[in-house]
Write an enzyme that holds these catalytic residues in place. Structure first.
Site, short mmCIF file in Angstrom:
data_model
loop_
_atom_site.label_atom_id
_atom_site.label_comp_id
_atom_site.label_asym_id
_atom_site.label_seq_id
_atom_site.Cartn_x
_atom_site.Cartn_y
_atom_site.Cartn_z
N ASP A 23 0.84 -1.19 0.00
CA ASP A 23 0.00 0.00 0.00
C ASP A 23 0.88 1.25 0.00
O ASP A 23 1.89 1.32 0.72
CB ASP A 23 -0.88 -0.03 1.26
N GLU A 45 1.56 -0.47 -5.03
CA GLU A 45 0.62 0.59 -5.35
C GLU A 45 1.50 1.83 -5.55
O GLU A 45 2.01 2.39 -4.57
CB GLU A 45 -0.38 0.81 -4.23
#
Length: 666
Positions: A343, A378
């Site tokens: 993330d 990401e």
């Protein structure tokens, strides 16, 4: 040395391994803190907290050994040191701290004033009664010869899912197991994933996390899990508690069962911020252990908020980097996971500017364990230079938002040229064909947990996030969605049919494009969140998949597409397409090679020939259109025709927003 604990004495022990480790006779405890002046180990025995000074320090590692302690022992730390916020120090021994390397945690983070460490001055309230407790665990799970599937990137199809959301409402899973790790490994779920044909289950965060105080005050909770405070610990909220298994053991069994079916397990991990949030947030672990080492701080000692979550982990610090690396190795070594999705991954490469040669990336590249698993970034955060799509080092694949947006615009808005479509279909080579990277580096997606589901994408023009308590201000307003003339799920048969064709076209484009496809769990079942495109705080029927709503035709359509994908060498070889190599040819509606001017057109009628045998025909216009197939004998294949389809075609009568696949007959 005995502290307030009476007769028990801690021996010096060893400076490794990290955290609490049981050797069959006792437990060795370690804690990194560069700036601490004293560290107390707090043991919870018979309902009482007993404190012991860790007796030894090797470099910046404090350590001690407690004989006779066993797995299940509850513990924490109290760390003494300077309170000097301007220099980044927020030591406060009134706050019981979770071990940064805890393998298990008991208790959740309440919205309780006793957890707050203070802002300008230290808060004197003791948090011991309400703070989560670390647990000693045994690493003795019997893997019985478990073998990692090690699916090649070229054959990988990812299925992004939430432990509870995927399984909570499945009627064929025993009620006491629904929503748990045990449900993930249940034969019903394993068989479903095998039927669908996905090769990797990517789970939203399962490391111990907290619900933000703001959400708790609204009567909501953090559903997605992107608010961690114990990054080594399997979150107990997804454990069934059956058969005496610990949460760790239950998770390990699920991985074992999925591996036996040839399915990899990837974890979404959050090594960019923690649940301690900004300065006014709770003091749970890292802030009280060594705030100045773990977090990026300004020259005034304030948090750099490059994540939008109040703080940012400083993974360029050698000891913090080692903590993150050891956590990742733990998940691979002890839990047998097959890879990670990171993330807000630019934080991994911040020094503080992003660098593809950052120390953490170099360490992963040379690690015998981590260099062998799947790594997905990401590739954006909100800090300076935070958008880094295409810039990660070769071991990493990346979420490809260019594919997501351009394919939505191509099918739903029709404002993308044929050339732009082709670039995205060809694994976005303009972004990823560099530095020795291969096509799999582009992780293609149409939808993900963050945003509209596929059904909502073709049913809503606007987000409908009122249930989140932010007056519909949260969530993206740029979705490139299209409701086909009616806002919401209820519509006429004609609108429903046009939505169905659009969904089929988007799924076909996703699953038959070069690159690594990622399917959002539930899209193959028509799952809707009723227009909510930011359901991070909705742990309820809105987000849990409804397995009793029959959508077998869409499931079968998706499964057939995945089977078709695995037959096409141009998609599975994981090699960049080159002109004349036989992997791909582009034709117009007349069955002739696309001409220069046609690449720039937005009259979207085209054909894509893959590996010389599979022809994808596309009519992305608003009207029925006849498309002449190239020379040869062509037969439509599943899921666009039955397995026994005897019809040979020379012309495809393409419906509006339609797509079909033909196979050349030898």
């Amino acid at each position: 040395m005995a502290g307030e604990g009476g007769g028990m004495t801690l021996l010096p022990g060893r400076a490794e391994p990290p955290g609490a480790s049981y050797d069959g006779k006792g437990v060795n405890f370690t804690l990194f803190s560069r700036h601490a002046e004293r560290v107390e180990l707090c043991l919870f025995i018979d309902g009482q907290e007993r404190r012991f000074d860790l007796p030894a320090r090797t470099g910046d590692i404090w350590h001690g050994y407690a004989a006779a302690l066993k797995p299940g022992q509850r513990y924490g730390f109290r760390v003494h040191g300077p309170w000097a916020p301007a220099r980044g120090h927020r030591f406060n021994p009134a706050k019981l701290l979770v071990d940064p390397c805890a393998r298990a945690v008991e208790g959740e983070v309440a919205d309780d004033a006793r957890l707050y460490g203070g802002i300008a001055h230290p808060d004197a309230q003791d948090s011991g009664a309400v703070a989560p407790k670390s647990l000693v665990v045994a690493e003795d799970f019997d893997w019985e010869g478990d073998i990692a599937p090690r699916t090649s990137w070229g054959n990988t199809v990812i299925y992004e899912a939430h432990v509870r959301g995927l399984t909570q409402r499945h009627p064929e899973i025993p009620e006491s197991l629904r929503g748990t790790y045990a449900a993930l490994g249940h034969p019903v779920m394993v068989n479903y994933l095998r039927h669908l044909g996905v090769t990797a289950l990517e789970l939203l965060p399962v490391a111990q996390f907290a619900s933000e105080p703001r959400l708790q005050r609204l009567g909501l909770s953090n559903y997605w899990g992107y608010n961690p405070f114990a990054l080594w610990a399997v979150d107990a909220r997804y454990a069934s508690g059956h058969a005496g298994a610990t949460p760790l053991q239950e998770f390990q069994q699920a991985v074992k069962n999925l591996h036996a079916a040839g399915i990899e397990v990837l974890l979404d991990v959050v090594f960019n911020h923690t649940a301690e949030l900004e300065e006014i947030g709770p003091t749970l672990s890292l802030r009280g252990v060594d705030n100045a080492s773990y977090y990026w701080l300004t020259s005034q000692g304030e948090y750099e908020n490059w994540t939008g979550c109040g703080n940012t982990l400083n993974l360029s610090d050698p000891d913090v980097m080692n903590w993150a690396l050891e956590a990742l190795r733990y998940w691979v070594r002890v839990c047998h996971v097959d890879g990670f999705r990171f993330d807000l991954a630019p934080v991994l490469g911040r020094t503080p500017d992003f660098s593809a040669h950052a120390p953490l990336f170099e360490a992963i590249n040379t690690c015998p364990l981590l260099s062998q698993v799947k790594l997905i970034a990401e590739p954006w955060d909100i800090g300076p230079g935070g958008y880094q799509v295409g810039n990660f080092p070769p071991l990493f694949a990346e979420w490809n938002d260019h594919f997501r947006d351009d394919m939505r615009r191509f099918w739903l808005h029709r404002d993308v040229s044929n050339g732009a479509f082709a670039r995205r279909f060809a694994a976005s080579s303009d972004l990823f064909q560099r530095s020795g990277r291969l096509p799999h580096a582009a992780v293609n997606l149409i939808t993900a947990h963050d945003g509209f589901t596929l059904r909502d994408l073709v049913s809503f023009n606007q987000k409908h996030n009122q249930a989140n308590g932010e007056d519909n201000r949260d969530g993206s307003s740029s979705n490139f969605s299209h409701n086909h003339g009616v806002e919401g799920l209820r519509a006429s048969f004609d609108v429903i049919e046009r939505r169905r064709l659009s969904a089929h076209a988007l799924l076909t484009t996703l699953l038959l494009a070069q690159g690594t496809p990622m399917l959002l769990a539930g899209d193959e079942r028509g799952h809707s969140q009723h227009g909510n495109n930011n359901a991070y705080c909705q742990d309820n029927l809105l987000t849990w998949l409804d397995w009793q709503e029959e959508e077998s035709s869409l499931v079968d359509f998706t499964a057939a597409l995945i089977r078709l994908r695995q037959q096409i060498p141009a998609l599975t070889a994981d090699r960049w397409w080159q002109e004349g190599d036989g992997n791909v040819q582009w034709f117009n509606a007349s069955g002739r090679p696309l001409q220069r001017e046609e690449w720039e057109q937005k009259a979207h009628r085209m054909q894509i020939l893959l590996s010389g045998r599979w022809l994808i025909t596309i009519n992305a216009t608003d009207s029925v259109s006849d498309i002449a197939l190239p020379d040869g004998e062509w037969r439509a294949v599943p899921p666009f025709a039955g397995d026994d389809n005897p019809i040979l075609s020379t012309v495809w009568h393409g419906p509006a927003h339609g797509v079909c696949v033909f196979q050349k007959q030898s």
